[in-house]
Design a protein around this motif. Structure first.
Motif, mmCIF file in Angstrom:
data_model
loop_
_atom_site.group_PDB
_atom_site.id
_atom_site.type_symbol
_atom_site.label_atom_id
_atom_site.label_comp_id
_atom_site.label_asym_id
_atom_site.label_seq_id
_atom_site.Cartn_x
_atom_site.Cartn_y
_atom_site.Cartn_z
ATOM 1 N N VAL A 1 0.837 -1.202 0.000
ATOM 2 C CA VAL A 1 0.000 0.000 0.000
ATOM 3 C C VAL A 1 0.873 1.253 0.000
ATOM 4 O O VAL A 1 0.652 2.184 -0.788
ATOM 5 N N GLY B 1 -11.946 -6.166 0.101
ATOM 6 C CA GLY B 1 -10.791 -5.763 -0.690
ATOM 7 C C GLY B 1 -9.506 -6.468 -0.320
ATOM 8 O O GLY B 1 -8.490 -6.297 -1.000
ATOM 9 N N ASP B 2 -9.529 -7.251 0.744
ATOM 10 C CA ASP B 2 -8.342 -7.986 1.189
ATOM 11 C C ASP B 2 -8.740 -9.445 1.442
ATOM 12 O O ASP B 2 -8.802 -9.898 2.582
ATOM 13 N N GLU C 1 -6.488 2.663 0.828
ATOM 14 C CA GLU C 1 -6.661 1.213 0.792
ATOM 15 C C GLU C 1 -6.826 0.666 2.204
ATOM 16 O O GLU C 1 -6.250 1.192 3.168
ATOM 17 N N THR C 2 -7.611 -0.399 2.308
ATOM 18 C CA THR C 2 -7.881 -1.008 3.606
ATOM 19 C C THR C 2 -7.434 -2.464 3.623
ATOM 20 O O THR C 2 -7.516 -3.172 2.611
#
Length: 210
Positions: A19, A92-93, A85-86
């Motif tokens: 990230v 999303g992960d 971003e998380t």
């Protein structure tokens, strides 16, 4: 035997590095602090995430025109908080989600909305409904577990030289959870070498004017 704890921590460390490496090149010279904002999807402690962001000199200069300069520089309320971003148990992960849920189930911290413990018998679960006070205890432990993981990752970004390799200089990582006002002092102190957070801690230790 595979250590699931290390699997999740290793993923979080490498993903966080990625990230930071994706921050736009033109933005990097302006960054003076990195941010780890801890939050939860739908206020669900089983679905925590950390938004990895930053604050810039340009934003600080704008905010300092309307508030105390120290507040503008170090109080996350004046920072950019969204659009980053998380990582964690979020769509999303997907890798992090799988590793996280595996780990907290193994630790006996997971619970289902119907009150069941959701533990297989071979892992010690009895299949009995967990009472409300037990679920609340697990929520607290889940919050502590994820917060500790984020602090450790921030510290390793320093000790392994990852921040300096990406940005060409050390930068403080301010770790905070808006549900826990004041905790950012303890968390940020633990997440950074002393020299990286000297200015941050000096501001917190300075009595407010008036």
């Amino acid at each position: 035997m595979t250590d699931h704890h290390e699997d999740f921590s290793a993923h979080l460390l490498d993903a966080a590095t990625g990230v930071l490496a994706r921050f736009p090149a033109e933005l990097r010279p302006e960054i003076y602090a990195l941010s780890f904002r801890i939050w939860r999807t739908d206020d669900d402690d089983r679905r925590p995430y950390v938004a990895i962001g930053c604050n810039t000199e340009s934003r600080y200069e704008r905010e300092s025109l309307r508030t105390d300069p120290g507040e503008a520089r170090w109080n996350y309320a004046y920072w950019r908080l969204d659009g980053f971003e998380t990582l964690g148990n979020v769509p999303g992960d997907p890798v992090g989600s799988r590793l996280y849920t595996t780990e907290v189930r193994r630790l006996g911290l997971w619970f289902e909305d119907d009150g069941s413990e959701d533990e297989a018998p071979e892992n010690g679960g009895q299949g009995n409904g967990a009472p409300d006070d037990d679920r609340e205890s697990r929520r607290e432990l889940l919050r502590e577990h994820f917060a500790s993981a984020c602090v450790r990752v921030a510290r390793r970004l320093h000790t392994e030289g990852r921040i300096e390799r990406i940005f060409g200089r050390p930068l403080p990582v301010v770790v905070f959870d808006m549900y826990c006002p004041g905790w950012e002092v303890e968390a940020t102190r633990a997440a950074n070498p002393p020299e990286a957070v000297r200015d941050f801690l000096a501001w917190y230790d300075t009595p407010a004017p008036g």
